[in-house]
Design a protein around this motif. Structure first.
Motif, PDB file in Angstrom:
ATOM      1  N   ARG A 318       0.859  -1.183   0.000  1.00  0.00           N
ATOM      2  CA  ARG A 318       0.000   0.000   0.000  1.00  0.00           C
ATOM      3  C   ARG A 318       0.891   1.227   0.000  1.00  0.00           C
ATOM      4  O   ARG A 318       1.744   1.381   0.870  1.00  0.00           O
ATOM      5  CB  ARG A 318      -0.935  -0.008   1.209  1.00  0.00           C
ATOM      6  CG  ARG A 318      -2.000  -1.091   1.069  1.00  0.00           C
ATOM      7  CD  ARG A 318      -3.153  -0.989   2.030  1.00  0.00           C
ATOM      8  NE  ARG A 318      -4.196  -1.928   1.620  1.00  0.00           N
ATOM      9  CZ  ARG A 318      -4.632  -2.963   2.372  1.00  0.00           C
ATOM     10  NH1 ARG A 318      -4.149  -3.176   3.579  1.00  0.00           N
ATOM     11  NH2 ARG A 318      -5.564  -3.774   1.909  1.00  0.00           N
ATOM     12  N   GLU A 319       0.686   2.072  -1.005  1.00  0.00           N
ATOM     13  CA  GLU A 319       1.466   3.311  -1.095  1.00  0.00           C
ATOM     14  C   GLU A 319       0.519   4.426  -1.472  1.00  0.00           C
ATOM     15  O   GLU A 319      -0.411   4.224  -2.257  1.00  0.00           O
ATOM     16  CB  GLU A 319       2.555   3.178  -2.174  1.00  0.00           C
ATOM     17  CG  GLU A 319       3.652   2.192  -1.811  1.00  0.00           C
ATOM     18  CD  GLU A 319       4.786   2.205  -2.835  1.00  0.00           C
ATOM     19  OE1 GLU A 319       5.577   3.154  -2.817  1.00  0.00           O
ATOM     20  OE2 GLU A 319       4.839   1.287  -3.659  1.00  0.00           O
ATOM     21  N   GLY A 320       0.759   5.613  -0.944  1.00  0.00           N
ATOM     22  CA  GLY A 320      -0.113   6.740  -1.251  1.00  0.00           C
ATOM     23  C   GLY A 320      -1.508   6.487  -0.712  1.00  0.00           C
ATOM     24  O   GLY A 320      -1.712   5.663   0.182  1.00  0.00           O
ATOM     25  N   ASP A 321      -2.477   7.172  -1.301  1.00  0.00           N
ATOM     26  CA  ASP A 321      -3.840   7.102  -0.756  1.00  0.00           C
ATOM     27  C   ASP A 321      -4.837   7.062  -1.909  1.00  0.00           C
ATOM     28  O   ASP A 321      -5.041   8.058  -2.609  1.00  0.00           O
ATOM     29  CB  ASP A 321      -4.077   8.333   0.133  1.00  0.00           C
ATOM     30  CG  ASP A 321      -5.447   8.282   0.793  1.00  0.00           C
ATOM     31  OD1 ASP A 321      -6.143   7.240   0.661  1.00  0.00           O
ATOM     32  OD2 ASP A 321      -5.817   9.286   1.424  1.00  0.00           O
ATOM     33  N   LEU A 322      -5.429   5.883  -2.117  1.00  0.00           N
ATOM     34  CA  LEU A 322      -6.408   5.759  -3.206  1.00  0.00           C
ATOM     35  C   LEU A 322      -7.587   6.708  -2.998  1.00  0.00           C
ATOM     36  O   LEU A 322      -8.189   7.177  -3.968  1.00  0.00           O
ATOM     37  CB  LEU A 322      -6.929   4.320  -3.287  1.00  0.00           C
ATOM     38  CG  LEU A 322      -6.085   3.294  -4.019  1.00  0.00           C
ATOM     39  CD1 LEU A 322      -6.839   1.982  -4.114  1.00  0.00           C
ATOM     40  CD2 LEU A 322      -5.705   3.780  -5.421  1.00  0.00           C
ATOM     41  N   HIS A 457      -4.104   2.619  -8.467  1.00  0.00           N
ATOM     42  CA  HIS A 457      -4.205   1.275  -9.015  1.00  0.00           C
ATOM     43  C   HIS A 457      -4.398   0.294  -7.860  1.00  0.00           C
ATOM     44  O   HIS A 457      -3.656   0.342  -6.870  1.00  0.00           O
ATOM     45  CB  HIS A 457      -2.926   0.954  -9.801  1.00  0.00           C
ATOM     46  CG  HIS A 457      -2.885  -0.415 -10.385  1.00  0.00           C
ATOM     47  ND1 HIS A 457      -4.002  -1.133 -10.746  1.00  0.00           N
ATOM     48  CD2 HIS A 457      -1.823  -1.212 -10.685  1.00  0.00           C
ATOM     49  CE1 HIS A 457      -3.636  -2.309 -11.235  1.00  0.00           C
ATOM     50  NE2 HIS A 457      -2.328  -2.382 -11.202  1.00  0.00           N
ATOM     51  N   ALA A 458      -5.415  -0.533  -7.991  1.00  0.00           N
ATOM     52  CA  ALA A 458      -5.655  -1.579  -6.994  1.00  0.00           C
ATOM     53  C   ALA A 458      -5.645  -2.930  -7.689  1.00  0.00           C
ATOM     54  O   ALA A 458      -6.086  -3.059  -8.837  1.00  0.00           O
ATOM     55  CB  ALA A 458      -7.000  -1.353  -6.300  1.00  0.00           C
ATOM     56  N   HIS A 459      -5.109  -3.937  -7.013  1.00  0.00           N
ATOM     57  CA  HIS A 459      -5.008  -5.287  -7.597  1.00  0.00           C
ATOM     58  C   HIS A 459      -5.218  -6.289  -6.464  1.00  0.00           C
ATOM     59  O   HIS A 459      -4.499  -6.261  -5.469  1.00  0.00           O
ATOM     60  CB  HIS A 459      -3.631  -5.472  -8.235  1.00  0.00           C
ATOM     61  CG  HIS A 459      -3.444  -6.782  -8.957  1.00  0.00           C
ATOM     62  ND1 HIS A 459      -2.553  -6.921  -9.995  1.00  0.00           N
ATOM     63  CD2 HIS A 459      -4.008  -8.012  -8.798  1.00  0.00           C
ATOM     64  CE1 HIS A 459      -2.571  -8.190 -10.437  1.00  0.00           C
ATOM     65  NE2 HIS A 459      -3.446  -8.864  -9.712  1.00  0.00           N
ATOM     66  N   ARG A 460      -6.215  -7.132  -6.608  1.00  0.00           N
ATOM     67  CA  ARG A 460      -6.487  -8.158  -5.605  1.00  0.00           C
ATOM     68  C   ARG A 460      -6.264  -9.536  -6.224  1.00  0.00           C
ATOM     69  O   ARG A 460      -6.826  -9.859  -7.272  1.00  0.00           O
ATOM     70  CB  ARG A 460      -7.925  -8.042  -5.096  1.00  0.00           C
ATOM     71  CG  ARG A 460      -8.286  -9.058  -4.015  1.00  0.00           C
ATOM     72  CD  ARG A 460      -9.540  -8.639  -3.275  1.00  0.00           C
ATOM     73  NE  ARG A 460      -9.324  -7.353  -2.627  1.00  0.00           N
ATOM     74  CZ  ARG A 460     -10.263  -6.403  -2.518  1.00  0.00           C
ATOM     75  NH1 ARG A 460     -11.456  -6.599  -3.023  1.00  0.00           N
ATOM     76  NH2 ARG A 460      -9.980  -5.278  -1.912  1.00  0.00           N
ATOM     77  N   ASP A 499      -2.770  -0.078  -4.110  1.00  0.00           N
ATOM     78  CA  ASP A 499      -3.351  -0.929  -3.073  1.00  0.00           C
ATOM     79  C   ASP A 499      -3.407  -2.358  -3.612  1.00  0.00           C
ATOM     80  O   ASP A 499      -4.296  -2.701  -4.387  1.00  0.00           O
ATOM     81  CB  ASP A 499      -4.752  -0.432  -2.689  1.00  0.00           C
ATOM     82  CG  ASP A 499      -5.317  -1.217  -1.496  1.00  0.00           C
ATOM     83  OD1 ASP A 499      -4.693  -2.220  -1.097  1.00  0.00           O
ATOM     84  OD2 ASP A 499      -6.367  -0.812  -0.971  1.00  0.00           O
ATOM     85  N   PHE A 500      -2.423  -3.166  -3.240  1.00  0.00           N
ATOM     86  CA  PHE A 500      -2.333  -4.542  -3.697  1.00  0.00           C
ATOM     87  C   PHE A 500      -2.603  -5.461  -2.505  1.00  0.00           C
ATOM     88  O   PHE A 500      -1.953  -5.322  -1.461  1.00  0.00           O
ATOM     89  CB  PHE A 500      -0.941  -4.862  -4.250  1.00  0.00           C
ATOM     90  CG  PHE A 500      -0.537  -4.034  -5.460  1.00  0.00           C
ATOM     91  CD1 PHE A 500      -1.480  -3.459  -6.307  1.00  0.00           C
ATOM     92  CD2 PHE A 500       0.815  -3.845  -5.749  1.00  0.00           C
ATOM     93  CE1 PHE A 500      -1.094  -2.711  -7.426  1.00  0.00           C
ATOM     94  CE2 PHE A 500       1.210  -3.104  -6.865  1.00  0.00           C
ATOM     95  CZ  PHE A 500       0.254  -2.535  -7.699  1.00  0.00           C
ATOM     96  N   ASP A 501      -3.525  -6.387  -2.655  1.00  0.00           N
ATOM     97  CA  ASP A 501      -3.759  -7.329  -1.562  1.00  0.00           C
ATOM     98  C   ASP A 501      -3.984  -8.747  -2.084  1.00  0.00           C
ATOM     99  O   ASP A 501      -4.082  -8.971  -3.294  1.00  0.00           O
ATOM    100  CB  ASP A 501      -4.890  -6.857  -0.639  1.00  0.00           C
ATOM    101  CG  ASP A 501      -6.234  -6.715  -1.334  1.00  0.00           C
ATOM    102  OD1 ASP A 501      -6.326  -7.026  -2.541  1.00  0.00           O
ATOM    103  OD2 ASP A 501      -7.204  -6.290  -0.681  1.00  0.00           O
ATOM    104  N   GLN A 502      -4.043  -9.701  -1.168  1.00  0.00           N
ATOM    105  CA  GLN A 502      -4.134 -11.109  -1.560  1.00  0.00           C
ATOM    106  C   GLN A 502      -5.131 -11.853  -0.679  1.00  0.00           C
ATOM    107  O   GLN A 502      -5.312 -11.530   0.501  1.00  0.00           O
ATOM    108  CB  GLN A 502      -2.755 -11.792  -1.459  1.00  0.00           C
ATOM    109  CG  GLN A 502      -2.211 -11.862  -0.047  1.00  0.00           C
ATOM    110  CD  GLN A 502      -0.941 -12.725   0.095  1.00  0.00           C
ATOM    111  OE1 GLN A 502      -0.799 -13.426   1.074  1.00  0.00           O
ATOM    112  NE2 GLN A 502      -0.021 -12.656  -0.861  1.00  0.00           N
ATOM    113  N   HIS A 503      -5.759 -12.847  -1.270  1.00  0.00           N
ATOM    114  CA  HIS A 503      -6.538 -13.840  -0.532  1.00  0.00           C
ATOM    115  C   HIS A 503      -5.866 -15.191  -0.741  1.00  0.00           C
ATOM    116  O   HIS A 503      -6.129 -15.874  -1.729  1.00  0.00           O
ATOM    117  CB  HIS A 503      -7.972 -13.927  -1.072  1.00  0.00           C
ATOM    118  CG  HIS A 503      -8.883 -12.860  -0.574  1.00  0.00           C
ATOM    119  ND1 HIS A 503      -9.233 -12.725   0.749  1.00  0.00           N
ATOM    120  CD2 HIS A 503      -9.528 -11.864  -1.229  1.00  0.00           C
ATOM    121  CE1 HIS A 503     -10.053 -11.698   0.894  1.00  0.00           C
ATOM    122  NE2 HIS A 503     -10.253 -11.146  -0.286  1.00  0.00           N
TER     123      HIS A 503
END
Lengths: 730, 150
Positions: A318-322, A457-460, A499-503
């Motif tokens: 997570r960097e910056g603020d979406l 940019h967000a990536h899940r 904002d990159f996250d994982q399940h």
């Protein structure tokens, strides 16, 4: 091997085996052969040994599976030693604990060798210089070496072989203080081709796991549970035994699933030859209890993953603020899904084991000798020093041979029948009873500002966690799997909010590493989405990428303690521009082009690809791939080139490959429904290797996702249909 | 049942089921392990040998169908590894893992007997062997080089 044909050596307390068809390299390095054992040896490090006859043995902890590691490491050693590589004999490290937890994978062999093997062998060179200086009574400083000898300023020379006894008496210096050759000494090093199995391959003498033979051995074929975790209810032993040549029918209980180093339940037929074993197996009529996984359906799981993609996951970067992205920014959202895929090495999994007198010895193509060793100790309840695993040439690895199931099967059977047993998987076994690259779903969102720049940019990433099944000690308490976060850490575009996250999901079927694993889906989604953003910005995909790679920019992200990736925009610009130039970016009439790029953490290989789709004749046809890499110093440029092509062909093959599951059973049973390309199927492939004096980075797998994404982007350009993942249908 | 075979110029006798495919006769009974098992279904071509000079996939060919045909395996292609294809293979660094390559070379040997000067498209059409490593492009170059060098 470096020169002649050599038979593998056994440890003195283990059996000596001479496989038919010749050997490609020595298989054990524990003891020198009897004749050499008489001579004095000098071995300042376990990797290298010299004797007074001039024989030099280089013991490699990395196995050879087509990636060129043996040749590359031999080149490093030969240059560092000032020795003709043809005079060096390669010895393949066994599972002997002195070699540590050896593993060949992650595209790390050359980078690792650069760090560790060079100082190890350079120590020997330095000590020869010291020994010669003492013999001559002059200072060691400034003495040169060439062609396996130390040179006196007056023209005299002392061959290393003549210095073995003296050097062996000297104290071994700290490897950190040993001077090393500069990087340019390795560029275009002589002796290319040595250390490769090419000559042995061309005569059929190259010796793989499947070619190992022992007197009195039996050949086994195993009918395994079609559903993982299933158990045997019954089978027709008499029918199998009625086949001439069948010697024994042995049920295998397997071990529970999920578990480390899982072995499926099954029934093995052991015979005097492979054919009889397969014929007997075909008559077993095994009845199964499918167990709790008997209802598994991969389409239903894909839908479950897609649903999961709507909920926040574990943060990866997570960097910056979406939330700060302006309201007037244009937004695009895409979801990409990827299937399970098999490794399908041309040499199916196999192993030869002999368990007797409280000892176990296994010969098998493996990327992980020591993991199999430890599993044998555990499953057979043997002492660690009573087990030894030899690793002959591998007929392809791609991550499949990081698994130890087939080696365990052979040993369990040998323990039962007290004879050497070779287990050989059929192609159907490999595709339906194997381990798979996990399926996954990726949901990406991006925002483009009025100036055409990406603002957020967000990536899940939703997918099964290989670590959870294979390396549970590496999974964080909250489930975070760093192997699923590395391709997030390698992201390097200049975007203010990420904002990159994982399940990380529980594995539904046996999951394994697969030539890049997480990157082969995550980076594909990343780079297909980059084209979506470029389209939203109304900008050429190459110009758009370059715009988000400002000159001089360096960024880094840490995916775990001690695991940081540094991204250098200039190096990515270099490969993008090289691929674009070689391909003639901008296009020609009747050709649609697509581009993609990526950084791979091995530790830092940059690749870019331009794919071309020919539009003539109604159906778009992939006609050309241009792949450029900067993988640091290319120790053997020819092998780097071959690996780039290999990555590209692997990516091309993946376009139509998928393993699907119904009622817990894999549906693809042969190359007819899990296709590999023929020469006629393939587009032209051009590989561009950029010159570099950075330390070598890997090339075994970095380009695969990049090529896949470039192809999908070119197809999207050609057809107007945006990609939604793989496999391609229609 | 006993069968006589002519393999690499030598008469060999084996005791085997007449349905046993030639591949397993070569590998498990005669010790000629250069011929490889890749799929057992005639799809990959790793088991290719020459049968009276014609490239043939041996995994589906029953021993009873071999008859008096001369079988040539990779071990018998040349006495010393200097067949033009073998030389071209080494010079072009075709092999990666190398496992499928004996079959590729034998398929190429069969092609060149039928068609000594194929073009690239001819090579691609004739050699349908599968390779997981991606040796196909260099294979085509090596076959063309071997054909040109005659």
């Amino acid at each position: 091997m470096a020169t002649g044909t050599l038979a593998p050596l056994g440890r003195r307390d283990f059996l000596k085996v001479v496989p038919l068809g010749g050997a490609a390299l020595l298989l054990a390095g524990r003891l020198p052969p009897a004749e050499a054992a008489e001579a004095a040896t000098f071995s300042p490090h376990m990797s290298i040994a010299f004797d007074t006859t001039g024989a030099v043995r280089l013991t490699l902890r990395k196995v050879e599976m087509g990636q060129g590691a043996h040749q590359g490491l031999l080149t490093l050693a030969a240059v560092e030693l000032d020795l003709d590589p043809a005079r060096i004999t390669l010895v393949q490290a066994t599972s002997d604990p002195k070699f540590g937890q050896i593993l060949t994978g992650g595209s790390y062999s050359l980078a690792g060798g650069w760090m560790a093997l060079r100082p190890a062998v350079a120590t020997a060179r330095l000590m020869f210089v010291q020994a010669a200086a003492a013999r001559w009574g002059i200072a060691a400083e400034g003495l040169r070496t060439a062609d396996g000898a130390v040179l006196h300023p007056d023209g005299r020379r002392l061959a290393y072989a003549a210095l073995v006894a003296d050097a062996a008496k000297l104290p071994v210096p700290d490897a950190k203080t040993v001077p090393l050759k500069p990087a340019d000494a390795f560029a275009g090093a002589a002796g290319a081709g040595h250390g490769s199995p090419h000559a042995a391959v061309a005569t059929g003498a190259a010796c793989y796991g499947i070619d190992q033979r022992l007197p009195g051995m039996l050949f086994a074929s195993i009918e395994r549970a079609p559903v993982v975790g299933g158990t045997v209810l019954g089978f027709d032993e008499a029918a199998a035994k009625a086949v001439p040549g069948v010697v024994a029918v042995v049920p295998l209980a397997g071990n529970a699933w999920p578990t480390l180093d899982h072995v499926r339940a099954g029934v093995a037929v052991l015979a005097e030859n492979s054919w009889a074993a397969q014929q007997g197996r075909a008559r077993l009529a095994v009845r199964w209890d499918d167990g709790p996984r008997g209802g598994f359906d991969s389409d239903a799981f894909k839908a479950a993953m897609a649903a999961r993609a709507a909920t926040p996951g574990i943060g990866c970067r997570r960097e910056g603020d979406l939330a700060a992205v302006p309201k007037d920014a244009r937004r695009v959202e895409r979801t990409y899904a990827f299937p399970y895929v098999a490794h399908a090495p041309l040499e199916p999994p196999n192993a030869l084991a002999w368990v007797r007198d409280g000892r176990a010895e296994v010969w098998t193509g493996t990327q992980r000798q020591r993991r199999l060793h430890d599993a044998l100790v555990r499953e057979l309840k043997l002492a660690g020093d009573k087990v030894l695993v030899h690793a002959p040439l591998l007929g392809g690895g791609f991550g499949r041979r990081l698994e130890v199931d087939y080696g365990l099967e052979a040993a369990l059977l040998s323990a039962k029948v007290k004879r050497p047993v070779q287990v050989l998987w059929t192609r159907g076994d490999d595709l339906t009873r194997g381990l798979y690259r996990p399926a996954s779903v990726h949901r990406l969102v991006g925002w483009v500002g009025q100036d055409g720049r990406v603002l957020g940019h967000a990536h899940r990433y939703v997918g099964e966690s290989v670590f959870r099944q294979q390396e549970p000690q590496l999974v964080r308490a909250d489930g975070y799997d760093f192997s699923m976060a590395i391709p997030f850490a390698t992201y390097g575009y200049d975007v203010p909010a990420l904002d990159f996250d994982q399940h990380p999901m529980e594995p539904q079927v046996p999951c394994a590493w697969w030539r890049g694993t997480a990157s082969t889906t995550l980076q594909v989604a990343q780079e297909c989405f980059m084209d979506e953003l470029a389209a939203l910005a109304g900008t050429d995909p190459l110009a758009f990428r370059l715009r988000h790679l400002p000159k001089g920019r360096e960024s880094s992200w840490s995916y775990m303690e001690g695991g940081a990736v540094t991204f250098r925009a200039d190096l990515m610009r270099g490969v993008l521009e090289a691929a674009a130039k070689a391909a003639g970016w901008g296009g020609r009439a009747g050709v649609a082009q697509g581009i993609a790029c990526g950084l791979y953490d091995c530790p830092d290989t940059y690749t870019a690809c331009v794919a071309e789709v020919a539009m003539g004749g109604g159906t778009p046809r992939l006609s050309r791939l241009v792949v450029a890499t900067d993988c640091g110093l290319a120790v053997n440029p020819d092998r780097v080139q071959a690996q780039l092509v290999s990555n590209a062909v692997f990516a091309f093959a993946s376009l139509t490959q998928a393993i699907t599951f119904r009622r817990g059973r894999a549906q693809q049973e042969s190359f007819a429904d899990f296709p590999l390309p023929t020469a006629a199927d393939l587009p032209e492939v051009e590989a561009v290797v950029l010159p570099s004096t950075r330390p070598p980075s890997g090339i075994g797998e970095p380009a695969t996702p990049v090529v896949t994404a470039a192809i999908l982007n070119a197809l999207a350009k050609a057809t107007g249909r945006r990609p939604a993942g793989l496999p391609l249908v229609g | 049942m006993r069968h006589g075979l002519l393999v690499n110029g030598e008469r060999r006798e084996v005791e085997a089921d007449p349905d046993m495919p030639l591949l397993w006769v070569l590998r498990d009974l005669l010790g000629l392990v250069g011929t490889k098992f890749g799929c057992g279904q005639g799809q990959c071509g790793a088991c290719t040998v020459l049968l009276d000079g014609v490239a043939t996939r041996s995994c589906g060919l029953p021993l009873s169908a071999v008859g008096t045909a001369a079988v040539t395996t990779i071990e018998g292609l040349s006495p010393d590894g200097t067949h033009p294809l073998q030389r071209a293979w080494v010079e072009h660094g075709v092999a990666q893992c190398g496992y499928c390559q004996p079959g590729m070379i034998m398929a190429a040997a069969g092609l060149l007997r039928q068609q000594p000067k194929p073009d690239a498209d001819g090579v691609k059409a004739a050699i349908t062997n599968l390779c997981r490593c991606g040796s196909q492009p260099r294979m085509v170059q090596a076959v063309l080089a071997a054909a040109g060098g005659r």
